[in-house]
Design a protein around this motif. Structure first.
Motif, PDB file in Angstrom:
ATOM      1  N   LYS A 125     -37.319  -1.811  66.425  1.00  0.00           N
ATOM      2  CA  LYS A 125     -36.419  -0.995  67.459  1.00  0.00           C
ATOM      3  C   LYS A 125     -35.519  -2.042  68.165  1.00  0.00           C
ATOM      4  N   VAL A 126     -36.052  -3.403  68.174  1.00  0.00           N
ATOM      5  CA  VAL A 126     -34.838  -4.197  68.779  1.00  0.00           C
ATOM      6  C   VAL A 126     -33.848  -4.442  67.707  1.00  0.00           C
ATOM      7  N   ALA A 127     -34.284  -4.511  66.544  1.00  0.00           N
ATOM      8  CA  ALA A 127     -33.253  -4.761  65.184  1.00  0.00           C
ATOM      9  C   ALA A 127     -32.427  -3.507  65.291  1.00  0.00           C
ATOM     10  N   LEU A 128     -32.896  -2.227  65.232  1.00  0.00           N
ATOM     11  CA  LEU A 128     -31.975  -1.410  65.231  1.00  0.00           C
ATOM     12  C   LEU A 128     -30.826  -1.226  66.267  1.00  0.00           C
ATOM     13  N   ALA A 129     -31.319  -1.762  67.625  1.00  0.00           N
ATOM     14  CA  ALA A 129     -30.621  -1.567  68.775  1.00  0.00           C
ATOM     15  C   ALA A 129     -29.422  -2.697  68.262  1.00  0.00           C
ATOM     16  N   HIS A 130     -29.713  -3.811  67.712  1.00  0.00           N
ATOM     17  CA  HIS A 130     -28.919  -4.861  67.533  1.00  0.00           C
ATOM     18  C   HIS A 130     -27.668  -4.520  66.363  1.00  0.00           C
TER      19      HIS A 130
ATOM     20  N   VAL B 120     -30.794  -2.963  73.981  1.00  0.00           N
ATOM     21  CA  VAL B 120     -31.307  -4.316  73.014  1.00  0.00           C
ATOM     22  C   VAL B 120     -31.992  -5.032  74.319  1.00  0.00           C
ATOM     23  N   ASN B 121     -31.309  -4.909  75.948  1.00  0.00           N
ATOM     24  CA  ASN B 121     -32.135  -5.698  76.623  1.00  0.00           C
ATOM     25  C   ASN B 121     -33.701  -5.019  76.838  1.00  0.00           C
ATOM     26  N   ASP B 122     -33.598  -3.546  76.859  1.00  0.00           N
ATOM     27  CA  ASP B 122     -35.093  -3.008  77.180  1.00  0.00           C
ATOM     28  C   ASP B 122     -35.981  -3.317  76.008  1.00  0.00           C
ATOM     29  N   PHE B 123     -35.721  -3.037  74.904  1.00  0.00           N
ATOM     30  CA  PHE B 123     -36.434  -3.147  73.611  1.00  0.00           C
ATOM     31  C   PHE B 123     -36.986  -4.773  73.575  1.00  0.00           C
ATOM     32  N   SER B 124     -36.056  -5.593  74.128  1.00  0.00           N
ATOM     33  CA  SER B 124     -36.266  -6.943  74.060  1.00  0.00           C
ATOM     34  C   SER B 124     -37.460  -7.538  74.978  1.00  0.00           C
TER      35      SER B 124
ATOM     36  N   LEU C 221     -30.625  -8.361  61.106  1.00  0.00           N
ATOM     37  CA  LEU C 221     -31.498  -8.678  59.917  1.00  0.00           C
ATOM     38  C   LEU C 221     -32.274  -9.504  59.966  1.00  0.00           C
ATOM     39  N   GLU C 222     -32.301 -10.483  61.021  1.00  0.00           N
ATOM     40  CA  GLU C 222     -33.288 -11.657  61.313  1.00  0.00           C
ATOM     41  C   GLU C 222     -34.621 -11.048  61.898  1.00  0.00           C
ATOM     42  N   LEU C 223     -34.323  -9.858  62.764  1.00  0.00           N
ATOM     43  CA  LEU C 223     -35.653  -9.382  63.254  1.00  0.00           C
ATOM     44  C   LEU C 223     -36.294  -8.575  62.290  1.00  0.00           C
ATOM     45  N   MET C 224     -35.369  -7.832  61.301  1.00  0.00           N
ATOM     46  CA  MET C 224     -36.304  -7.055  60.088  1.00  0.00           C
ATOM     47  C   MET C 224     -37.063  -8.095  59.334  1.00  0.00           C
ATOM     48  N   SER C 225     -36.795  -9.392  59.119  1.00  0.00           N
ATOM     49  CA  SER C 225     -37.547 -10.200  58.446  1.00  0.00           C
ATOM     50  C   SER C 225     -39.146 -10.258  59.116  1.00  0.00           C
ATOM     51  N   ASP C 226     -38.982 -10.467  60.519  1.00  0.00           N
ATOM     52  CA  ASP C 226     -40.054 -10.514  61.364  1.00  0.00           C
ATOM     53  C   ASP C 226     -40.939  -9.018  60.968  1.00  0.00           C
ATOM     54  N   VAL C 227     -40.205  -7.937  61.150  1.00  0.00           N
ATOM     55  CA  VAL C 227     -40.888  -6.677  60.784  1.00  0.00           C
ATOM     56  C   VAL C 227     -41.931  -6.814  59.333  1.00  0.00           C
TER      57      VAL C 227
END
Length: 356
Positions: A224-229, A197-201, A239-245
């Protein structure tokens, strides 16, 4: 995406009068051979060539040069790919043992005495190819070699990260972001999801400075950040990040909609497929986990189903698999004379978070 095996540019014509005149053809040859091996999936050969290339580049241009960092990225990427391939082979062996009953309880208990780091396959189901004899070494040796493989990839890439972070131009910063993504990949494969999460973020923050909101590379890093979370049990954030995708891909879709260019038409169709996959992934993450139907796997044979359940239970207790899709990484044989970058600055290296 760009060629994953090649990051450095060594196209300059060497000056015969310079001190670099003699070494530049050697660098170019190692780069060519390493890139070819990487493209062919010959990870051992790629590791040998990129390792030697890194060593020569450091000696020629210095340990703080961007050229050296580029070579380290290629070297670290090859190490990572080799480890992932070996993981798939051992995963096949583990499931084959469970299915045939060759994994007995005594072996399970012996394996359980050794610390195990099960790792997850993130790209579909394994193909059950024949496992090489070399992959069937003892569990203790395999565990040690696995740690070496992924630790080596992490250390090499982290040295590159430290060097690339110092450059401020757009090209160098985007390379820096790609290196952070590779470090995140290593952490994901090692089940160190908090570190991933840290690296992808961090990679996302860098790319946000330089990429347009409709850039597919930006959608990739958001995913990738969403998957790590999601693997770090932070489902709401994922799920919040997937909406950004979805938002980014829709922006790109609107930008090329109605274009008569053949390339744009192809991309439009491709984006629709990607958006459908993203939507399916969101629905999957929203749904509660489904229990494994062993009966369906065994064709209704109750004796075989009971045997499969017993074997899978023993395998999970031994640390060989976490569940039906969480498979153990194999550990590659140590390579003689493997080149490792020197750790010259203890503060320059980040300490990886312990895997949760």
């Amino acid at each position: 995406m760009t060629d994953k095996g090649k990051q450095v540019d060594t196209s300059e014509t060497p000056d015969p009068q310079s001190a670099f005149g003699a070494v530049m053809p050697v660098i170019a040859d190692l780069l060519e051979r390493g890139t070819r091996a990487f493209a062919l999936g010959d990870w051992d050969d790629a590791i040998d060539n990129f390792g030697e290339l890194s060593s020569i580049t450091e000696q020629t241009f210095g340990s703080e040069s961007q050229r050296y960092a580029d070579c380290l990225v290629m070297y670290g990427r090859a190490l990572l790919q080799h480890a992932i391939e070996q993981n798939a082979l051992l995963a096949q062996k583990t499931l084959a043992e469970a299915a045939t009953g060759t994994l007995n309880k005594d072996e399970s208990e012996d394996e359980h005495e050794q610390p195990s780091k099960a790792n997850i396959q993130f790209e579909g189901e394994p193909d059950f190819r024949q496992v090489d004899d070399e992959v069937q070494d003892s569990g203790v040796d395999n565990e040690e070699e696995e740690d070496d493989d992924f630790a080596a990839a992490w250390n090499v890439l982290d040295v590159a990260r430290v060097i690339q972070e110092k450059a401020t131009d757009k090209k160098s910063q985007l390379k820096f972001a790609e290196t952070l993504m590779l470090l995140g990949d290593v952490s994901m494969e090692s089940e160190n999801f908090a570190q991933a999460v840290n690296d992808f973020s961090s990679a996302l923050r860098v790319k946000q400075q330089y990429l347009a909101d409709g850039d597919r590379e930006l959608a990739e890093i958001y995913y990738k950040v969403a998957l790590a979370h999601e693997y770090n049990q932070e489902n709401d954030k994922a799920l919040e990040l997937m909406s950004d995708v979805q938002r980014i891909l829709n922006n790109r879709l609107q930008a090329i909609e109605g274009s008569n260019e053949a390339e744009d038409k192809d991309e439009y169709e491709s984006l629709q497929e990607v958006l459908a996959d993203v939507k399916a992934k969101i629905e999957e993450w929203k749904a509660p986990p489904q229990p494994v139907d062993v009966g369906a796997i065994t064709g209704g044979d109750q004796l075989l189903a009971d045997k499969a359940k017993e074997m899978l239970k023993l395998a999970m207790e031994s640390g060989k698999i976490n569940d039906i899709t969480s498979l153990v990484k194999p550990k590659s044989k140590k390579r003689d004379g493997e080149n490792k970058p020197k750790d010259k600055d203890s503060e320059a290296k980040r300490v990886k978070n312990d895997a949760a």
